[in-house]
Design an enzyme around this catalytic site. Structure first.
Site, PDB file in Angstrom:
ATOM      1  N   TYR A  66     -17.931 -14.478  40.174  1.00  0.00           N
ATOM      2  CA  TYR A  66     -18.876 -15.163  41.826  1.00  0.00           C
ATOM      3  C   TYR A  66     -17.230 -15.145  42.055  1.00  0.00           C
ATOM      4  O   TYR A  66     -16.404 -14.738  43.037  1.00  0.00           O
ATOM      5  CB  TYR A  66     -19.410 -16.014  41.737  1.00  0.00           C
ATOM      6  N   SER A 107     -16.067 -19.100  49.849  1.00  0.00           N
ATOM      7  CA  SER A 107     -16.470 -20.886  49.053  1.00  0.00           C
ATOM      8  C   SER A 107     -14.969 -20.565  48.901  1.00  0.00           C
ATOM      9  O   SER A 107     -14.397 -20.018  48.222  1.00  0.00           O
ATOM     10  CB  SER A 107     -17.447 -19.772  47.357  1.00  0.00           C
TER      11      SER A 107
END
Ligand code: NAP
Length: 238
Positions: free
Chosen positions: A159, A146
């Protein structure tokens, strides 16, 4: 479709929906045999129906929680017994760790889920599948990262931290094998894609304006092709 992956065996995690399902459909459309892992059996069965309807080979469905780490070793063992190798590993399953929140506010279970799914499960996949990938003619592995893995992004704590660790781990593995194997290992940053995870992070966002999962599947396919020379890189999808 050109049958670009005829005879190849691919393991795809997070295949029940979103990006993983789109990648599994794309690879199957090119002739690959897919071992599809996720927890939601019904969604995996629907994926199998879609692949068969499009003329692809029946999927091998593995309804499993990747936090059950020992199951990963068993899956790799089953792949060895059936095919004697693994051509493509796609570590795509991801967990957002309870959504966006200040680091000091995350619940312990959410923190642990993010690291278990985004990092440790992928390490267990590497550990179990490295020997199988080396037995392939042109083994390929890729992991979905990401943009928040780079830089500092408030409220993305578990995350972002787990994806940053994933990038370091995967690049380390890539550096270790570069001179001694044919293996090619990369990460894919899909950008903003209309999926359930994205909707949890950005509730109320108009997802029709985003890239759809099928739009990014081609980037994964390109990294699976035997002649692809990318290695140890983060590839931006699109
Ligand atoms: P998604 O639609 O929510 O899909 C997540 C997938 O991961 C599902 O198939 C889910 O299956 C699986 N999964 C989650 N926890 C699991 C567990 N414990 N065991 C087994 N499977 C598990 O989200 P997505 O956007 O497609 O996410 C795919 C990847 O893209 C993730 O790594 C995510 O971090 C990354 N990503 C997405 C975006 C975006 O904008 N969408 C941006 C950057 C990176 P089950 O629930 O059936 O188990």
């Amino acid at each position: 479709m050109a049958g670009l992956l005829d005879g190849r065996v691919a393991l795809v995690t997070g295949a029940s929906r979103g990006i993983g399902a789109a990648v599994a459909r794309r690879l199957a459309a090119e002739g690959a045999e897919i071992v599809a892992i996720a927890r939601t059996q019904g969604a995996l069965e629907e994926l199998d129906d879609q692949v068969r309807a499009a003329g692809g080979k029946p999927l091998v469905l593995v309804p499993e929680d990747l936090r059950n780490f020992d199951a990963i070793d068993k899956i790799a063992g089953a792949i060895f017994h059936r095919w004697g190798r693994l051509d493509i590993l796609i570590g795509n399953a991801g967990a957002i760790g309870g959504g966006l929140s200040p680091v000091a506010h995350h619940a312990p279970d959410d923190w642990e889920e993010a690291f278990a799914v985004n990092l440790t499960a992928n390490w267990r996949l590497i550990r179990a599948c490295d020997p199988l990938l080396r037995m392939a003619e042109a083994g390929k592995a890729m992991f979905t990262t990401s943009g928040v893995a780079q830089g500092i992004h408030p409220f993305w704590g578990p995350y972002a931290a787990s994806k940053a660790a994933l990038e370091t781990m995967v690049k380390t593995w890539a550096a270790e094998v570069v001179n001694t194997t044919q293996l090619r290992i990369n990460l894919v940053n899909p950008g903003a894609v209309a999926t359930r995870m994205r909707a949890i992070a950005f509730p109320g966002e108009d997802q029709t304006k985003l890239a759809q999962p099928d739009d990014v599947a081609g980037t994964f396919l390109s990294l699976c092709l035997p002649g692809c020379g990318h290695h140890g890189e983060v590839i931006l999808a699109g």
